[in-house]
Write an enzyme that holds these catalytic residues in place. Structure first.
Site, PDB file in Angstrom:
ATOM      1  N   ASP A 229      -8.024  -4.886  -0.015  1.00 39.12           N
ATOM      2  CA  ASP A 229      -8.218  -6.313  -1.356  1.00 39.12           C
ATOM      3  C   ASP A 229      -7.852  -7.430  -0.262  1.00 39.12           C
ATOM      4  OD1 ASP A 229      -9.744  -4.191  -2.170  1.00 39.12           O
ATOM      5  OD2 ASP A 229      -7.575  -3.927  -3.308  1.00 39.12           O
TER       6      ASP A 229
ATOM      7  N   HIS B  26       0.426  -1.122  -0.021  1.00 36.96           N
ATOM      8  CA  HIS B  26      -0.228   0.278   0.040  1.00 36.96           C
ATOM      9  C   HIS B  26       0.702   1.498   0.211  1.00 36.96           C
ATOM     10  CE1 HIS B  26      -3.108   2.434   0.837  1.00 36.96           C
ATOM     11  NE2 HIS B  26      -3.970   1.591   0.487  1.00 36.96           N
TER      12      HIS B  26
HETATM   13  N1  CMC Z   1       3.614  -7.667  -4.520  1.00 39.52           N
HETATM   14  C1  CMC Z   1       5.422  -7.731  -4.547  1.00 39.52           C
HETATM   15  N2  CMC Z   1       6.344  -6.899  -4.260  1.00 39.52           N
HETATM   16  C2  CMC Z   1       5.534  -5.462  -4.212  1.00 39.52           C
HETATM   17  C3  CMC Z   1       4.125  -5.143  -4.288  1.00 39.52           C
HETATM   18  C4  CMC Z   1       3.527  -6.983  -4.496  1.00 39.52           C
HETATM   19  N3  CMC Z   1       2.035  -6.765  -3.926  1.00 39.52           N
HETATM   20  N4  CMC Z   1       3.712  -4.236  -3.687  1.00 39.52           N
HETATM   21  C5  CMC Z   1       5.421  -3.146  -4.030  1.00 39.52           C
HETATM   22  N5  CMC Z   1       6.027  -4.215  -4.177  1.00 39.52           N
HETATM   23  C6  CMC Z   1       7.904  -4.019  -4.457  1.00 39.52           C
HETATM   24  C7  CMC Z   1       8.016  -3.088  -5.581  1.00 39.52           C
HETATM   25  O1  CMC Z   1       8.033  -3.920  -6.810  1.00 39.52           O
HETATM   26  C8  CMC Z   1       8.550  -2.252  -4.981  1.00 39.52           C
HETATM   27  O2  CMC Z   1      10.195  -3.033  -5.389  1.00 39.52           O
HETATM   28  P1  CMC Z   1      11.781  -2.669  -5.560  1.00 39.52           P
HETATM   29  O3  CMC Z   1      11.964  -1.541  -3.874  1.00 39.52           O
HETATM   30  O4  CMC Z   1      12.623  -3.299  -5.247  1.00 39.52           O
HETATM   31  O5  CMC Z   1      11.541  -1.539  -5.891  1.00 39.52           O
HETATM   32  C9  CMC Z   1       8.497  -1.517  -3.488  1.00 39.52           C
HETATM   33  O6  CMC Z   1       7.574  -2.971  -3.430  1.00 39.52           O
HETATM   34  C10 CMC Z   1       8.102  -0.300  -3.128  1.00 39.52           C
HETATM   35  O7  CMC Z   1       6.603  -1.093  -4.223  1.00 39.52           O
HETATM   36  P2  CMC Z   1       6.195   0.358  -4.966  1.00 39.52           P
HETATM   37  O8  CMC Z   1       5.635   0.350  -6.497  1.00 39.52           O
HETATM   38  O9  CMC Z   1       6.861   1.131  -4.554  1.00 39.52           O
HETATM   39  O10 CMC Z   1       4.884   0.651  -4.432  1.00 39.52           O
HETATM   40  P3  CMC Z   1       3.572   1.768  -4.601  1.00 39.52           P
HETATM   41  O11 CMC Z   1       3.214   2.741  -3.422  1.00 39.52           O
HETATM   42  O12 CMC Z   1       3.976   2.698  -6.055  1.00 39.52           O
HETATM   43  O13 CMC Z   1       2.846   0.865  -4.913  1.00 39.52           O
HETATM   44  C11 CMC Z   1       0.987  -0.225  -4.459  1.00 39.52           C
HETATM   45  C12 CMC Z   1       1.742   0.302  -4.499  1.00 39.52           C
HETATM   46  C13 CMC Z   1      -0.565  -0.467  -3.520  1.00 39.52           C
HETATM   47  C14 CMC Z   1      -0.051   0.110  -5.859  1.00 39.52           C
HETATM   48  C15 CMC Z   1       1.131  -1.811  -4.238  1.00 39.52           C
HETATM   49  O14 CMC Z   1       1.642  -2.313  -3.203  1.00 39.52           O
HETATM   50  C16 CMC Z   1       0.828  -2.966  -5.713  1.00 39.52           C
HETATM   51  O15 CMC Z   1       0.475  -3.120  -6.817  1.00 39.52           O
HETATM   52  N6  CMC Z   1      -0.078  -3.586  -4.569  1.00 39.52           N
HETATM   53  C17 CMC Z   1      -0.857  -4.511  -5.220  1.00 39.52           C
HETATM   54  C18 CMC Z   1      -2.272  -4.314  -6.045  1.00 39.52           C
HETATM   55  C19 CMC Z   1      -3.074  -4.226  -4.910  1.00 39.52           C
HETATM   56  O16 CMC Z   1      -3.236  -4.869  -3.807  1.00 39.52           O
HETATM   57  N7  CMC Z   1      -3.906  -2.802  -4.832  1.00 39.52           N
HETATM   58  C20 CMC Z   1      -4.662  -2.543  -3.644  1.00 39.52           C
HETATM   59  C21 CMC Z   1      -4.306  -1.091  -2.917  1.00 39.52           C
HETATM   60  S1  CMC Z   1      -4.591  -1.620  -1.333  1.00 39.52           S
HETATM   61  C22 CMC Z   1      -6.858  -0.418  -2.057  1.00 39.52           C
HETATM   62  C23 CMC Z   1      -6.977  -0.094  -3.181  1.00 39.52           C
HETATM   63  O17 CMC Z   1      -6.448   1.535  -2.912  1.00 39.52           O
HETATM   64  O18 CMC Z   1      -7.895   0.399  -4.117  1.00 39.52           O
END
Ligand code: CMC
Length: 394
Positions: free
Chosen positions: A330, A273
């Site tokens: 989720d 998140h």
């Molecule tokens: N699985 C594997 N690795 C992950 C995940 C995941 N679900 N989420 C983040 N990471 C890794 C990411 O690859 C990055 O790694 P590195 O530093 O090695 O490059 C690190 O963690 C930081 O992630 P980020 O992409 O900078 O995080 P963000 O704040 O941009 O993204 C997020 C947040 C929710 C989009 C992301 O965690 C994600 O895609 N999660 C899966 C989709 C999901 O469950 N979304 C629902 C969110 S909650 C409800 C809503 O908002 O609707």
């Protein structure tokens, strides 16, 4: 970069002050208007929470009764909207919701009146009253839109909303055409309470960006629905359950979780998140409900067992611990909806059924001090290139 610091994805950029909801991402706490989400989940209903978010205080018994009855009276859709839903019966319901909301707006006289006032810079008490009336219509109608689409997609006749039923019970009645069971109503009500607002994620920002141009409330909500549709936002709950069903058995959880830790591997849906760097408090509440439900009715398709197995891996693997990635809402919400018999393409629409109240509350808050959103981009391309006529180009 030549541009100094870029706020990529607007991370940590403050766009306004708010008193609607607050998140403590470090400690995993969520408040609506100052009330802890756990207290609201335990003691209130969606209607009460919707009133709280819109009007800023918990309602008295009389206020809640009036609000509930206004919502119930606003449930019917314009015939033009029903036609749109029929035409989109075989499209993904999020496309249908975008179109249906826009259609309702096109034919709502209150919306036209409000838009005209806003255009001339008039936003006094009368206009605000109009805006709140529209806000209530949006909350009421989003549920009908989603339930009607479900019925039409299955070749079923839509049933008329029931004024005597609360929001969650009416939704299940509209969807399945029969009186829902008590625990199912409680499950959906919980889901709706827990998704009603969450500060300013992409969809709430989108709603406010559109509203800031003094477009109209319905168009702003259609934009929010469009933003919610994506798998990185609202679409994750659908993806989560699809993944669990594919896994099929808890013993296969480990390999799926490990795949997500590989460079360039698929993200594990329902985990991570932007704001929470701790266990999402909404996820905990839904997990408890899912456990209660499956204890009574059984663990349909092993979903609870699979989720527990995945969660154990996520909480123990260094990859997730180091990045502070925990189950988000989720991770558990899809399971609750699955148990209630809701098909997974309706999970994200149901998110909209709940969140619509947060979206309008934020728009109304923003309009109290409106300024059009107009950020800048730092240009890094060339300047003053020589124009070469087309037949002289290599
Ligand atoms: N699985 C594997 N690795 C992950 C995940 C995941 N679900 N989420 C983040 N990471 C890794 C990411 O690859 C990055 O790694 P590195 O530093 O090695 O490059 C690190 O963690 C930081 O992630 P980020 O992409 O900078 O995080 P963000 O704040 O941009 O993204 C997020 C947040 C929710 C989009 C992301 O965690 C994600 O895609 N999660 C899966 C989709 C999901 O469950 N979304 C629902 C969110 S909650 C409800 C809503 O908002 O609707």
């Amino acid at each position: 970069s030549p541009c100094g610091e870029i706020a990529h994805g607007l991370e940590d950029v403050l766009i306004k002050t708010t008193s609607i909801s607050d998140i403590d991402g470090e400690r995993g706490i969520l408040w609506y208007r100052g009330y802890r989400i756990e207290d609201l989940a335990r003691n209130s209903t969606y209607e009460e929470v919707a009133y709280l978010l819109l009007y800023g205080k918990l309602p008295t018994r009389g206020e809640l009764d009036e609000f509930t009855s206004r919502l119930a009276k606003n449930r019917d859709l314009n015939p033009a909207t029903v036609e749109v839903l029929k035409n989109l019966a075989y499209a993904h319901p999020m496309f249908a919701a975008e179109a249906a909301i826009a259609t309702e707006g096109a034919f709502d006289d209150d919306n036209r009146k409000l838009s005209e006032s806003l255009r001339t810079g008039k936003y006094g008490d009368e206009e605000k009253a109009l805006a709140y009336r529209i806000a209530e219509k949006l909350v009421a109608k989003m549920a009908t839109i989603v339930a009607y689409h479900y019925r039409l997609s299955r070749g079923l006749e839509p049933v008329r909303p029931r004024e005597d039923l609360p929001h969650a019970a009416n939704f299940l009645y509209l969807m399945f055409g029969k009186m829902p069971e008590r625990l199912a109503v409680r499950g959906l009500d919980l889901y709706l309470i827990l998704h009603a607002d969450h500060e300013v994620p992409a969809s709430t920002l989108a709603a406010q960006v559109v509203a800031s141009t003094l477009s109209d409330l319905y168009s702003s909500i259609a934009a929010a629905v469009a933003a919610l549709k994506g798998p990185l936002h609202g679409g994750a709950n659908e993806a989560v359950v699809r993944t669990y069903l594919e896994i099929g058995d808890p013993s296969r959880a480990k390999s799926i979780v490990e795949a997500a830790t590989k460079p360039g591997g698929p993200k594990l849906m329902g985990v991570g998140h932007r704001v929470y760097k701790a266990y999402d408090p909404r996820a905990r509440i839904l997990k408890d409900f899912a456990r209660d439900y499956m204890t009574k009715y059984g663990d349909r398709d092993n979903l609870f067992a699979i989720a527990v197995a995945i969660e154990q891996e996520v909480l123990s693997l260094p990859y997730f611990r180091q990045r502070r990635l925990y189950p988000n809402v989720d991770f558990w919400s899809g399971i609750v909806l699955y148990y209630l018999g809701i098909p997974y393409e309706y999970y994200t629409p149901l998110f909209a059924v709940s969140r619509v109240v947060g979206w309008v509350a934020h728009i109304l808050e923003y309009w109290d001090n409106n300024r059009i959103f107009r950020p800048r981009a730092c240009y890094v391309g060339p300047h003053d290139l020589k124009y070469v006529p087309i037949n002289e180009r290599a």
